[in-house]
Design a protein around this motif. Structure first.
Motif, PDB file in Angstrom:
ATOM      1  N   SER A  53       0.840  -1.200   0.000  1.00 39.41           N
ATOM      2  CA  SER A  53       0.000   0.000   0.000  1.00 39.41           C
ATOM      3  C   SER A  53       0.879   1.255   0.000  1.00 39.41           C
ATOM      4  N   ALA A  82      -7.677   0.867   2.632  1.00 33.76           N
ATOM      5  CA  ALA A  82      -6.266   0.482   2.780  1.00 33.76           C
ATOM      6  C   ALA A  82      -5.325   1.410   2.029  1.00 33.76           C
ATOM      7  N   ALA A  84      -4.403   1.131  -0.847  1.00 37.13           N
ATOM      8  CA  ALA A  84      -3.500   0.190  -1.514  1.00 37.13           C
ATOM      9  C   ALA A  84      -3.934   0.059  -2.968  1.00 37.13           C
ATOM     10  N   THR A 117      -5.987   0.447   6.816  1.00 34.54           N
ATOM     11  CA  THR A 117      -6.516  -0.911   6.680  1.00 34.54           C
ATOM     12  C   THR A 117      -7.944  -0.832   6.175  1.00 34.54           C
ATOM     13  N   ILE A 120      -9.040  -2.702  -0.488  1.00 31.93           N
ATOM     14  CA  ILE A 120      -7.926  -2.420  -1.387  1.00 31.93           C
ATOM     15  C   ILE A 120      -8.462  -1.782  -2.661  1.00 31.93           C
ATOM     16  N   THR A 191      -3.549  -8.625   6.830  1.00 29.44           N
ATOM     17  CA  THR A 191      -4.190  -7.353   7.174  1.00 29.44           C
ATOM     18  C   THR A 191      -4.205  -7.192   8.661  1.00 29.44           C
ATOM     19  N   SER A 229      -1.635  -9.516   3.263  1.00 26.69           N
ATOM     20  CA  SER A 229      -2.193  -8.276   2.728  1.00 26.69           C
ATOM     21  C   SER A 229      -1.130  -7.325   2.248  1.00 26.69           C
ATOM     22  N   THR A 230      -1.620  -6.268   1.674  1.00 25.49           N
ATOM     23  CA  THR A 230      -0.795  -5.182   1.151  1.00 25.49           C
ATOM     24  C   THR A 230      -0.385  -4.205   2.239  1.00 25.49           C
ATOM     25  N   SER A 231      -0.872  -4.399   3.480  1.00 24.84           N
ATOM     26  CA  SER A 231      -0.869  -3.317   4.457  1.00 24.84           C
ATOM     27  C   SER A 231      -0.334  -3.682   5.838  1.00 24.84           C
TER      28      SER A 231
ATOM     29  N   GLY B 322      -9.359  -5.922  -5.586  1.00 19.57           N
ATOM     30  CA  GLY B 322      -8.294  -5.643  -4.624  1.00 19.57           C
ATOM     31  C   GLY B 322      -7.744  -6.924  -4.026  1.00 19.57           C
ATOM     32  N   ARG B 323      -8.610  -7.907  -3.864  1.00 17.01           N
ATOM     33  CA  ARG B 323      -8.143  -9.193  -3.331  1.00 17.01           C
ATOM     34  C   ARG B 323      -7.270  -9.928  -4.348  1.00 17.01           C
ATOM     35  N   MET B 326      -3.956  -8.388  -3.890  1.00 15.82           N
ATOM     36  CA  MET B 326      -3.376  -8.969  -2.681  1.00 15.82           C
ATOM     37  C   MET B 326      -2.748 -10.325  -2.988  1.00 15.82           C
TER      38      MET B 326
END
Lengths: 406, 406
Positions: A53, A82, A84, A117, A120, A191, A229-231, B322-323, B326
């Motif tokens: 993110s 997020a 992201a 969070t 996304i 996440t 997750s990205t975050s 978004g997933r 991820m």
């Protein structure tokens, strides 16, 4: 000394404020500002996702020299979005928030840290957040932990908090932390967000090393659904108010004492995340013993922890150890089936490559009705071990995740 | 020529019989005997699990020289019990079944092949199965495909069958196959069994090579729940009745024609398995394009295919791309987010590292109500691709798997 799981022990030099950002949730606080007095330091572990993110990219550059400048450390967290995969706009959003915070708190951009969070890919309504910053500044209070812990939640059903106090050389040291996370949980690190604060005076390099080690032994042992997750973010900050006289030898042993308690707090938070896993009804501990190396112990533990078939069997309170064998076999790690021993709730189920005779299935099923399930896999082929923590997989998980965005 | 998905095209020299073994299911056939006339050959792909079942261990030794001896090939399959992780007793069970079959059909042990599917770790009631073998022998009939396909099912909701006929150099060649599998589906290759038969005359070495290649491009592209079983088995057998005159050059092109149809049958069966995935309501195709190498294309495709969060989003008909980001990020493969393009149902959703403007979410949600969902991930960083097939993840999956043993 105290070790409280549901009460926050306060720290001098830490201020928090929350409000509703109006970007996602209405009627609840979802924006959190935290300020650490000048002289504080911060270290952190961030997701290893290769699609990080914007806040992750922002923070990666900033873990250094926060001490030197004699300026406060600013942490801003929002839940619900997020930030992201929001491209350049996501980075611009961080820049704009930092510009405002830098003016408000008279600090350098590199003293400012973000965590976001939520969904996304949706653009962050950054102006709404910026509008709230002066209000948040005004409402900062010392140790507003409960509101802080609540404000960062998304699909979590409860706050996750842990505090402890202990003595080092006749000085009282405090560690207080809180976390969120209930789906997309997997090292490294899903996440999940965690914010841990202490007043123990420690240098930045040591704090960074201890943070990484404690994360490896806590948050990096958990998995709710095998997703990353990205975050994911863990910050560990110290106000450095509790200065303890020490020579070099003392220093190591004092740091060891501090590490032990830091780990305790992080393990507590990590387990709370698993227990609050989306739809989870049970906490499952998977201990792999006597593996030939650390890597295969870890791989086997997570192969079991992430197996849908194992997790659904346990949701069904079914001691279907055959699925554990399947999950071990799936790793393609060579092991000797004849030597493998599997225990569920301390009952030995397999040896010599097959099921043991006279298993009391009734008793075992009864044991599986408990909230806490322990699986031990003894490979008998070396001296290495790894323990993973996960939850069961229930219909509720699907309900939550099929509907998440709506 | 014909290519029938619901009707079996018969083959000369193949006999089948089914009955109820009385070891698990009552009131349905769960034991299948298949005989191929002498002169036939067999090849196969077996699970790579390092905890293979006794039948897998038995078969591994036997893929050779079945042609030479001028004896029939015998295949015995039972559903309900995998005879996996049953230790020495499991191996003894295979030995005992083989002793009886060897006497009944006057063939060498190495012409006998087993496949078992069902619960792992329970001992096989081998005597009950042996008692049925003379009865099965008496009831053998030419091409009893429908009963055969039904007898191997466990949690499957329907039979999975596919037949095709085609011309090679004015000769009619037939391929007919059937499969089972609906959970624990993942390369290589999950609780799936597939039995494919042809009359095309081919040498054993070539058949083995083409079988492996076709499995890689069909069954090894599917995943229902990311789990791999102890028992996965694909057998491809040929009665070699359709002899086609050929020189060496022809031979290659004839084999290519045969391979194309073999692949067609296997892809059809593989997709049927996904469509009958436990609790599955949707078929999801994930095509990863323009990856820098084949390995990363595959890894990214399966990271998406196995993500609970992606699969539950699609179950909820939610275009939560978004997933997908991820899941790509989770692979830790370096890629350029700015170049990444994600399409769902052929709608471009992301470019330049963020969501595209003006997505028609209403239209997209409507498209996601379809049974067939296509995700394209264009990495724009090379020339390699991989396509994975999976199903959505529904509450029904949990219901089935929490209760499987009961």
């Amino acid at each position: 000394m105290k070790s409280k799981e549901s009460v926050f022990l306060p720290l001098v030099g830490l201020y928090q404020a929350t409000c509703c950002s109006e970007t996602k949730y209405l009627g609840r606080d979802d924006l959190l500002l935290m300020i650490l007095d000048k002289g504080s330091i911060i270290s952190g572990c961030l997701t290893k996702s290769s699609a990080p993110s914007a806040p992750i990219m922002w923070c990666r550059k900033n873990f250094k020299s926060t001490l030197k400048r004699g300026e406060p450390i600013v942490i801003l967290v929002n839940a619900g979005n997020a930030n992201a995969f929001t491209g350049k706009e996501g980075q611009v959003a961080c820049q704009r928030k930092a510009d405002t915070l830098s003016n408000l708190f008279n600090c350098n951009h590199s003293n400012i840290f973000f965590a976001s969070t939520g969904v996304i890919g949706e653009k962050l309504q950054v102006q709404k957040i910026i509008n709230k910053l002066p209000i948040l500044k005004k409402s900062l209070v010392n140790n507003n932990f409960s509101s802080a812990a609540a404000s960062i939640l998304t699909t979590d059903t409860k706050t996750k908090i842990c505090s402890t106090q202990f003595m080092i050389n006749n000085h009282v040291v405090t560690i207080s932390g809180f976390a969120k996370g209930s789906g997309m949980i997997f090292p490294n690190m899903a996440t999940m967000l965690a914010f841990v604060f202490t007043d123990y005076s420690i240098d930045g390099k040591t704090l960074t090393a201890l943070t990484k080690k404690a994360v490896d032994n806590s948050f990096n042992k958990i998995s709710v659904d095998g997703d990353t997750s990205t975050s994911d973010t863990v910050f560990v900050s110290s106000t450095r108010r509790v200065k303890i006289k020490k020579n070099k030898k003392d220093s190591n042993s004092f740091n060891d004492m501090f590490y032990e308690k830091l780990l305790l707090v992080m393990v507590n938070l990590a387990k709370s995340i698993v227990l609050d896993g989306e739809g989870a009804k049970k906490f499952i501990e998977i201990e792999v013993k006597k593996a030939k190396d650390k890597k295969s112990a870890r791989e086997i533990a997570f192969s079991i922890a992430n197996s849908l078939l194992v997790k659904t069997a346990i949701a069904g309170e079914d001691p279907n150890w055959g699925r554990i064998v399947m999950a071990i076999g799936k790793t393609e790690k060579i092991f000797n089936m004849e030597k493998l021993k599997i225990f569920i709730q301390n009952q030995l189920l397999t040896k010599n490559g097959s099921v043991v005779k006279n298993i009391n299935e009734g008793k075992l099923k009864k044991e599986l009705e408990k909230k806490y399930v322990k699986i031990i896999v003894d490979l008998d082929s070396g001296k290495y071990g790894f323990t993973a923590w996960t939850s069961d997989l229930t219909e509720q998980y699907i309900k939550i995740n099929a509907d998440y965005r709506s």
